[in-house]
Design an enzyme around this catalytic site. Sequence first.
Site, PDB file in Angstrom:
ATOM      1  N   TRP A 304      29.839  40.351  38.970  1.00 36.57           N
ATOM      2  CA  TRP A 304      30.652  41.542  38.789  1.00 36.57           C
ATOM      3  C   TRP A 304      31.985  41.422  39.529  1.00 36.57           C
ATOM      4  O   TRP A 304      32.095  40.776  40.568  1.00 36.57           O
ATOM      5  CB  TRP A 304      29.913  42.783  39.293  1.00 36.57           C
ATOM      6  CG  TRP A 304      28.905  43.307  38.325  1.00 36.57           C
ATOM      7  CD1 TRP A 304      27.547  43.250  38.434  1.00 36.57           C
ATOM      8  CD2 TRP A 304      29.188  43.962  37.086  1.00 36.57           C
ATOM      9  NE1 TRP A 304      26.963  43.837  37.339  1.00 36.57           N
ATOM     10  CE2 TRP A 304      27.942  44.287  36.490  1.00 36.57           C
ATOM     11  CE3 TRP A 304      30.354  44.308  36.418  1.00 36.57           C
ATOM     12  CZ2 TRP A 304      27.840  44.931  35.274  1.00 36.57           C
ATOM     13  CZ3 TRP A 304      30.258  44.955  35.195  1.00 36.57           C
ATOM     14  CH2 TRP A 304      29.013  45.265  34.631  1.00 36.57           C
ATOM     15  N   GLN A 325      35.164  45.658  35.711  1.00 37.62           N
ATOM     16  CA  GLN A 325      34.791  47.009  35.326  1.00 37.62           C
ATOM     17  C   GLN A 325      36.001  47.817  34.870  1.00 37.62           C
ATOM     18  O   GLN A 325      35.879  48.669  33.993  1.00 37.62           O
ATOM     19  CB  GLN A 325      34.114  47.696  36.529  1.00 37.62           C
ATOM     20  CG  GLN A 325      32.806  47.018  36.917  1.00 37.62           C
ATOM     21  CD  GLN A 325      32.282  47.481  38.262  1.00 37.62           C
ATOM     22  OE1 GLN A 325      33.018  48.060  39.060  1.00 37.62           O
ATOM     23  NE2 GLN A 325      31.020  47.220  38.535  1.00 37.62           N
ATOM     24  N   ASP A 558      32.572  51.951  52.453  1.00 34.53           N
ATOM     25  CA  ASP A 558      31.155  52.126  52.141  1.00 34.53           C
ATOM     26  C   ASP A 558      30.315  51.010  52.742  1.00 34.53           C
ATOM     27  O   ASP A 558      29.094  51.019  52.636  1.00 34.53           O
ATOM     28  CB  ASP A 558      30.945  52.138  50.618  1.00 34.53           C
ATOM     29  CG  ASP A 558      31.374  50.836  49.973  1.00 34.53           C
ATOM     30  OD1 ASP A 558      30.525  49.955  49.791  1.00 34.53           O
ATOM     31  OD2 ASP A 558      32.567  50.693  49.649  1.00 34.53           O
ATOM     32  N   GLU A 611      35.216  55.748  43.135  1.00 36.52           N
ATOM     33  CA  GLU A 611      33.788  55.896  43.393  1.00 36.52           C
ATOM     34  C   GLU A 611      33.611  57.069  44.350  1.00 36.52           C
ATOM     35  O   GLU A 611      34.336  57.173  45.350  1.00 36.52           O
ATOM     36  CB  GLU A 611      33.181  54.627  43.990  1.00 36.52           C
ATOM     37  CG  GLU A 611      33.047  53.494  42.988  1.00 36.52           C
ATOM     38  CD  GLU A 611      32.364  52.269  43.568  1.00 36.52           C
ATOM     39  OE1 GLU A 611      32.029  52.275  44.769  1.00 36.52           O
ATOM     40  OE2 GLU A 611      32.161  51.297  42.819  1.00 36.52           O
TER      41      GLU A 611
END
Length: 713
Positions: A304, A325, A558, A611
């Site tokens: 990814w 993405q 994160d 996100e």
Amino acid sequence: MTAAPSHAASPAAASARAAAALPTVWATVMSAASGRCLDAKAADTANGTVVQQYGCNDTTAQQWSFTATSDGYVRINSRNDASQVVDVADFSTADSAPVHLWAYGGGANQQWLPVDDGGGAYHFVNRNSGKCLDVPAASTADSVQLQQYTCNGSAAQRFQVVPVAPSSGDPDLGPNVVVFDPSMSPSAIQGKLNSIFRQQETNQFGSQRHAVLFKPGAYSADVNVGFYTQVLGLGLSPDAVTVNGAVHAEADWFQGNATQNFWRGAENLSVNPTGGADRWAVSQAASYRRMHLRGNLALDDGGWSSGGYLADSKVDGQVDSGSQQQWLTRNSQLGSWTGSNWNMVFVGSQGVPSTTFPRPPYSTVAQSPVTREKPFLYVDGNGAYQVFVPSVRTNSTATSWANGTPPGTSLSLDTFYIVKQGASAAQINAALAAGKNLLVTPGVYHLNQTLNVTRPDTVVLGLGLATFVPDNGITAMKVADVDGVKIAGLLFDAGTTNSPSLLEVGPNGSSASHSADPTSLHDVYVRVGGAGVGKATTGLVVNSDNVIGDHMWIWRADHGSGVGWTSNSSDTGLIVNGDNVTMYGLFVEHFQKYQTVWNGNGGRTYFYQNEMPYDPPNQAAWMNGSTQGYAAYKVADSVTSHQAYGLGSYCYFNVNPSVTAAHAIEAPNNAGVRFTGMVTVSLGGTGTISHVINNTGGPSNSTTNVANLTSYP
């Protein structure tokens, strides 16, 4: 201060200036189309020797001098035998007539008019035929014989002239800036590149910062770009520096997963990739700008990858987004594009898809309404370092440099305070107060007072992801409500004591119009946590009108160090209070309340990636009054005009998968507030976004991960 070269002068004056500007020492002549050098075949010196293009190799067969004849014309002499000059065979005036070496006899077919294209590039017009020196069909192959052809302004007729003798007098840019010259040993260059990459390949949250600068010319190198490394050419055009090999970003360190390939950049280079293809497998804060790739480009490494930014670039071949993405391509020219996933946006670009969202999820806008390209460092024809500041463009398409040096202004390095390791906030502020621009060399700078940018048109240019950290709860930088400030190439990293904001553009209540000379932010990144505990109420506040955002990642970490719901606390990533603010490539992630709040009128966003916070411990901890969660993109109820294209918001509530966000986007329901191309995703079905915008679209959840909405209202 010097203006960019003008193309409006009389032909005779322009010719005389162009001839005078040519190097007086031996030089290489490098094709803008191929990056290959003008070459006497087999280093021969006989009459009729083919003049070809060939991979630049620093031999005398590729070294030329320019001797004035008359009226601005020159003869182009071979170093192997200075009596031999570049000649159009048989005095031909026809297109495609071959070019070879011949003993100089004063013929008009042996004389060339250099026409300055800017930035050390020229096209050469034959005195006999009036046609231009040309690489047939803009070939990139070795051993192609040059010809004359009707002048057409293409890259096949543009040649970079680079003195063989290395320039001297490099400024002191500190220990973390490496400057390469084409006279250096390729093995020594490669050794230094490898050393930097080994240090930075996995150094995601380290304090090391590097800038790698290539002076004009050709290099054989494999440039693997790691964390906190900026690789850039020092020409006025990307074609002034050619790298034969690769300038690439890989994800080998993470088993092909590029979702953490952050904080790096490649700028202002041309590349002839080995095997015809290169790779730029990245995610956020990894710009690929002002590049010319003579081949294909892959944007993933098998695993990814999570979004990047390609701007003001030309890719001769195909761009393959692979597993990306989302991606923004702005003001670029591509051979073609293949691939899609969730959110691909193209603005002001050529060779890009015309199909529309959501199948495939492409959002294409023909022109960029208002842009300014990022300022950049370069070396002029005398070896002096300057900073070029491009002018504002309106309703633009494709690159700014396709036809030579774009409009803009060159600033002498004398107008800059060079910020190096050990500089204090007081010293930096004193330089700003004295009217200096800032060139911030690679490093981490701790601030005990706010940096105040108050002079119109101030340039603050960071190299190598230079980083500002406020140590005592201050705002790291504040920009006055003045015209034309440019902030570029900086990372603002929150300190352990909570700051009200990390960067503020214009004070609260700003109202002056800056439409003629907007402030612009280029590759400006904001981070809260990750390298350690960090706290800030808001990442970036834009109060001034007419601001341009040109690629920003505003991130509450994160992962990394100091990460947790109560440790790296931060409410909002971006608040826009100014009117007529335009954002290209806006990434805002993981903040604990609204990610982005837009209060100003006339706002425009081209590509938004978000996100939501991963870590709400439970629903009760993440409520906006009676509403579940906070929207990723909030347009205030008072706003009457707003446009946004290509917006993606994703959830991954991995601490408590039962958490729900009611809306990804909240906006007033009126005809002046319009959205095009929206997507929400529940990553792995971990959590729910109930609606895409207001109460329309969705859900994204464990059953239906992806929800698309073409337009609203």
